[in-house]
Scaffold this motif. Structure first.
Motif, PDB file in Angstrom:
ATOM      1  N   GLU A   1      45.927  22.045  45.028  1.00 44.78           N
ATOM      2  CA  GLU A   1      47.261  21.674  44.547  1.00 44.78           C
ATOM      3  C   GLU A   1      48.315  22.719  44.888  1.00 44.78           C
ATOM      4  OE1 GLU A   1      46.730  21.354  40.386  1.00 44.78           O
ATOM      5  OE2 GLU A   1      45.652  19.432  40.457  1.00 44.78           O
ATOM      6  N   ASP A   2      47.882  23.951  45.112  1.00 43.92           N
ATOM      7  CA  ASP A   2      48.809  25.067  45.314  1.00 43.92           C
ATOM      8  C   ASP A   2      49.187  25.173  46.791  1.00 43.92           C
ATOM      9  OD1 ASP A   2      50.269  27.443  44.805  1.00 43.92           O
ATOM     10  OD2 ASP A   2      48.513  28.659  45.330  1.00 43.92           O
ATOM     11  N   ARG A   3      49.956  24.197  47.250  1.00 41.27           N
ATOM     12  CA  ARG A   3      50.284  24.148  48.676  1.00 41.27           C
ATOM     13  C   ARG A   3      51.239  25.265  49.094  1.00 41.27           C
ATOM     14  NH1 ARG A   3      50.032  18.827  46.927  1.00 41.27           N
ATOM     15  NH2 ARG A   3      48.430  17.567  47.962  1.00 41.27           N
ATOM     16  N   ALA A   4      51.985  25.812  48.139  1.00 39.39           N
ATOM     17  CA  ALA A   4      52.896  26.917  48.447  1.00 39.39           C
ATOM     18  C   ALA A   4      52.196  28.274  48.386  1.00 39.39           C
ATOM     19  CB  ALA A   4      54.068  26.907  47.478  1.00 39.39           C
ATOM     20  N   HIS A   5      50.926  28.271  48.027  1.00 42.73           N
ATOM     21  CA  HIS A   5      50.118  29.493  47.946  1.00 42.73           C
ATOM     22  C   HIS A   5      50.747  30.532  47.010  1.00 42.73           C
ATOM     23  CE1 HIS A   5      48.225  28.479  52.142  1.00 42.73           C
ATOM     24  NE2 HIS A   5      47.791  27.679  51.167  1.00 42.73           N
ATOM     25  N   ARG A   6      51.200  30.032  45.849  1.00 39.28           N
ATOM     26  CA  ARG A   6      51.729  30.954  44.836  1.00 39.28           C
ATOM     27  C   ARG A   6      50.598  31.733  44.154  1.00 39.28           C
ATOM     28  NH1 ARG A   6      55.213  26.424  44.266  1.00 39.28           N
ATOM     29  NH2 ARG A   6      57.385  26.954  44.763  1.00 39.28           N
ATOM     30  N   ILE A   7      49.423  31.144  44.151  1.00 40.47           N
ATOM     31  CA  ILE A   7      48.249  31.840  43.596  1.00 40.47           C
ATOM     32  C   ILE A   7      47.771  32.851  44.626  1.00 40.47           C
ATOM     33  CG2 ILE A   7      45.853  31.594  42.832  1.00 40.47           C
ATOM     34  CD1 ILE A   7      46.626  28.751  41.859  1.00 40.47           C
ATOM     35  N   LYS A   8      47.765  34.109  44.255  1.00 42.36           N
ATOM     36  CA  LYS A   8      47.397  35.172  45.186  1.00 42.36           C
ATOM     37  C   LYS A   8      45.978  35.704  44.965  1.00 42.36           C
ATOM     38  CE  LYS A   8      51.517  35.000  46.942  1.00 42.36           C
ATOM     39  NZ  LYS A   8      51.725  34.340  48.257  1.00 42.36           N
ATOM     40  N   ALA A   9      45.392  35.387  43.815  1.00 43.62           N
ATOM     41  CA  ALA A   9      44.040  35.897  43.546  1.00 43.62           C
ATOM     42  C   ALA A   9      43.315  34.937  42.620  1.00 43.62           C
ATOM     43  CB  ALA A   9      44.093  37.282  42.917  1.00 43.62           C
ATOM     44  N   VAL A  10      42.019  34.815  42.843  1.00 47.35           N
ATOM     45  CA  VAL A  10      41.104  34.108  41.941  1.00 47.35           C
ATOM     46  C   VAL A  10      40.214  35.169  41.305  1.00 47.35           C
ATOM     47  CG1 VAL A  10      39.198  32.461  41.777  1.00 47.35           C
ATOM     48  CG2 VAL A  10      41.140  31.993  43.306  1.00 47.35           C
ATOM     49  N   CYS A  11      40.184  35.202  39.968  1.00 52.35           N
ATOM     50  CA  CYS A  11      39.437  36.233  39.241  1.00 52.35           C
ATOM     51  C   CYS A  11      38.375  35.578  38.374  1.00 52.35           C
ATOM     52  CB  CYS A  11      40.371  37.063  38.370  1.00 52.35           C
ATOM     53  SG  CYS A  11      41.684  37.907  39.278  1.00 52.35           S
ATOM     54  N   VAL A  12      37.118  35.940  38.589  1.00 51.76           N
ATOM     55  CA  VAL A  12      36.026  35.362  37.804  1.00 51.76           C
ATOM     56  C   VAL A  12      35.063  36.469  37.371  1.00 51.76           C
ATOM     57  CG1 VAL A  12      36.146  33.089  38.904  1.00 51.76           C
ATOM     58  CG2 VAL A  12      34.670  34.850  39.877  1.00 51.76           C
ATOM     59  N   VAL A  13      34.323  36.176  36.311  1.00 51.87           N
ATOM     60  CA  VAL A  13      33.314  37.101  35.796  1.00 51.87           C
ATOM     61  C   VAL A  13      31.943  36.646  36.282  1.00 51.87           C
ATOM     62  CG1 VAL A  13      32.239  38.044  33.715  1.00 51.87           C
ATOM     63  CG2 VAL A  13      34.714  37.636  33.768  1.00 51.87           C
ATOM     64  N   HIS A  14      31.219  37.541  36.946  1.00 52.79           N
ATOM     65  CA  HIS A  14      29.895  37.191  37.451  1.00 52.79           C
ATOM     66  C   HIS A  14      28.932  36.925  36.303  1.00 52.79           C
ATOM     67  CE1 HIS A  14      26.174  38.448  40.051  1.00 52.79           C
ATOM     68  NE2 HIS A  14      26.275  37.132  39.944  1.00 52.79           N
TER      69      HIS A  14
ATOM     70  N   ALA B   1      35.817  50.083  32.299  1.00 50.21           N
ATOM     71  CA  ALA B   1      35.971  49.008  33.283  1.00 50.21           C
ATOM     72  C   ALA B   1      37.305  48.299  33.142  1.00 50.21           C
ATOM     73  CB  ALA B   1      34.826  48.016  33.156  1.00 50.21           C
ATOM     74  N   THR B   2      37.915  48.352  31.966  1.00 52.35           N
ATOM     75  CA  THR B   2      39.250  47.771  31.811  1.00 52.35           C
ATOM     76  C   THR B   2      40.239  48.434  32.764  1.00 52.35           C
ATOM     77  OG1 THR B   2      38.758  47.324  29.490  1.00 52.35           O
ATOM     78  CG2 THR B   2      41.076  47.250  30.143  1.00 52.35           C
ATOM     79  N   GLY B   3      40.092  49.730  32.968  1.00 48.79           N
ATOM     80  CA  GLY B   3      40.930  50.421  33.935  1.00 48.79           C
ATOM     81  C   GLY B   3      40.723  49.892  35.340  1.00 48.79           C
ATOM     82  N   ALA B   4      39.479  49.603  35.694  1.00 47.79           N
ATOM     83  CA  ALA B   4      39.201  49.057  37.024  1.00 47.79           C
ATOM     84  C   ALA B   4      39.746  47.640  37.170  1.00 47.79           C
ATOM     85  CB  ALA B   4      37.699  49.086  37.305  1.00 47.79           C
ATOM     86  N   TRP B   5      39.748  46.858  36.083  1.00 50.62           N
ATOM     87  CA  TRP B   5      40.441  45.564  36.120  1.00 50.62           C
ATOM     88  C   TRP B   5      41.893  45.769  36.528  1.00 50.62           C
ATOM     89  CZ3 TRP B   5      39.192  43.032  30.700  1.00 50.62           C
ATOM     90  CH2 TRP B   5      37.973  42.350  30.761  1.00 50.62           C
ATOM     91  N   GLU B   6      42.552  46.699  35.831  1.00 45.72           N
ATOM     92  CA  GLU B   6      43.956  46.950  36.124  1.00 45.72           C
ATOM     93  C   GLU B   6      44.131  47.475  37.544  1.00 45.72           C
ATOM     94  OE1 GLU B   6      47.759  49.457  34.317  1.00 45.72           O
ATOM     95  OE2 GLU B   6      46.190  48.694  32.986  1.00 45.72           O
ATOM     96  N   GLY B   7      43.234  48.357  37.969  1.00 46.86           N
ATOM     97  CA  GLY B   7      43.304  48.879  39.323  1.00 46.86           C
ATOM     98  C   GLY B   7      43.226  47.781  40.361  1.00 46.86           C
ATOM     99  N   ALA B   8      42.360  46.793  40.150  1.00 47.83           N
ATOM    100  CA  ALA B   8      42.222  45.687  41.093  1.00 47.83           C
ATOM    101  C   ALA B   8      43.525  44.899  41.196  1.00 47.83           C
ATOM    102  CB  ALA B   8      41.084  44.772  40.650  1.00 47.83           C
ATOM    103  N   LEU B   9      44.181  44.666  40.065  1.00 45.85           N
ATOM    104  CA  LEU B   9      45.396  43.855  40.052  1.00 45.85           C
ATOM    105  C   LEU B   9      46.591  44.594  40.638  1.00 45.85           C
ATOM    106  CD1 LEU B   9      45.009  42.324  36.462  1.00 45.85           C
ATOM    107  CD2 LEU B   9      44.544  41.175  38.641  1.00 45.85           C
ATOM    108  N   VAL B  10      46.822  45.831  40.190  1.00 43.35           N
ATOM    109  CA  VAL B  10      48.062  46.511  40.590  1.00 43.35           C
ATOM    110  C   VAL B  10      48.026  46.977  42.040  1.00 43.35           C
ATOM    111  CG1 VAL B  10      48.538  47.233  38.222  1.00 43.35           C
ATOM    112  CG2 VAL B  10      47.330  48.812  39.760  1.00 43.35           C
TER     113      VAL B  10
END
Length: 402
Positions: free
Chosen positions: A133-146, A70-79
């Motif tokens: 607070e992120d009015r410039a939308h520099r944050i592109k993803a929110v990542c959480v663990v179910h 699943a670590t590979g799938a984490w990386e797949g989601a990000l890249v």
């Protein structure tokens, strides 16, 4: 931990929160002769599995299957969705949330970890406030663990989605469902998740070796402009090959044979019955734990995990002593504490293919191990668990839906 004797009679109780016990039917399918991954038999298998896995995630979106952990799938989601320097907002629910945070820094992203206490679920209000607070939308993803496997805490993903929406923020929502898919109610489409990450060795009842990305249309659109390097993990190559029942590399053919059987078993039992079985086992386990005089690591009643129970030991008492006794005396493996929880907790898995009898057997072995290790406790936890399992009404706990 010391090793168990070379030979112990009876089957080994693998009561980890993953990898879990592989059902004989799945093991038999994995052990079948390897087939030609470019032939018609495999093409039929691939198309059947790629379609059959979607209802497990309650999605109509594509499900990408990797031969990896699943670590590979984490990386797949990000890249596949992000570019160098993109902000990624994460929430510290435990060991696996922090591992994902560390991984996100390696390809050149800018991850930010909202602090947690390792006993509580994701706080949607904290996410909403940070996104506002992120009015410039520099944050592109929110990542959480179910379901945080290191702590036994389950978070409300629907509430996280609503928090992002209230902040009117365009960030993608990525969710680790490694220990929840196939065991806890998860609704990819309904909850507005953009990428889900999963592994084969937990609720899907397979050996380790397969991982999954469930991908929304919004995530596919992000993939068009994402600039992180990707080769093996590239969604475009995989989806193009999947259309004809193929993969852009040699797939894990035998594990896919097992996955077909595992999907069939989930369908035979029915997902709602599967979820109910896990909830009842969790409630019975917590009843035993509290009767013994201990407390779960999770401190919130509505966030207790249905798939594992993390048990806190009193200050000065070794949790690993319980695990050693369980292995040596009962031929049973329990999960240990990770990171800051090392030797502070032990983790009881009630996940995957198991019955009420196996739940009770596990709890009886733990009580024996507590006695063998000389750890003070109140005996009779099995009776407390039996009372829960004997209640014909079963668990009526609602799904975590805000």
């Amino acid at each position: 931990m010391t090793s168990a004797p070379i030979h112990q009679s009876g089957r080994h109780f693998l009561q980890l929160p993953g990898p879990t016990n592989t059902p004989p039917r799945v093991s038999e399918a994995v052990a079948r002769a390897t087939i030609d991954h470019r032939g018609p038999q495999f093409r039929t298998l691939a198309l059947e599995v790629l379609a059959g896995i979607k209802p497990v995630f309650k999605t109509a979106s594509p499900v990408i299957i990797y031969p990896s952990s699943a670590t590979g799938a984490w990386e797949g989601a990000l890249v596949n969705t992000l570019s160098p320097g993109d902000g990624v907002l994460m929430y510290e629910t435990g060991w696996f949330a922090t591992l994902w945070f560390r991984l996100a820094a390696k390809p050149g992203l800018a991850p930010e970890l909202l602090p947690g206490d390792w006993r509580s679920p994701v706080d949607p209000q904290a996410i909403e406030a940070r996104l506002a607070e992120d009015r410039a939308h520099r944050i592109k993803a929110v990542c959480v663990v179910h379901n945080e496997t290191s702590t036994g805490v389950t978070s409300d993903i629907a509430a996280v989605r609503k928090a992002i929406d209230r902040a009117d923020h365009p960030a993608l929502l990525m969710v680790d469902v490694v220990s929840s898919a196939g065991a806890i109610d998860y609704r990819h489409d309904e909850w507005g998740v953009d990428v889900a990450i999963c592994g084969s060795q937990k609720g899907l009842m397979l050996p380790p070796g397969l991982s999954f990305n469930v991908v929304s249309n919004k995530a596919l659109d992000a993939c068009q402009s994402a600039r992180l390097p990707r080769g093996y993990w590239d969604w475009h190559d995989t989806l193009a090959a999947n259309d004809s029942g193929a993969f852009p590399y040699t797939p894990a053919t035998n594990l896919l044979q097992g996955l077909k059987v595992a999907i069939g078993m989930l369908n035979e039992e029915g997902l709602e019955a599967v979820f109910r079985r896990h909830r009842r086992a969790a409630e019975a386990t917590r009843a035993a734990v509290r009767h013994w005089g201990f407390e779960p690591q999770c401190r919130h009643d509505q966030a207790h995990s249905p798939v594992l129970t993390a048990v806190r030991m009193p200050q000065g008492i070794s949790a690993d002593a319980v695990r050693r006794a369980a292995l040596e005396r009962c031929n049973m493996s329990l999960g240990g504490g990770l990171g800051q929880l090392a030797d502070r907790i032990f983790r009881i898995g009630h996940l995957g293919d198991f019955s009420a009898a196996e739940t009770l057997g596990t709890l009886a072995a733990i009580e024996l191990s507590l006695r063998h290790a000389g750890i003070p406790h109140r005996s009779g936890g099995i009776e407390a668990a039996v009372a829960v399992l004997a209640d014909e009404r079963g668990s009526e706990s609602p799904a975590l839906v805000a």
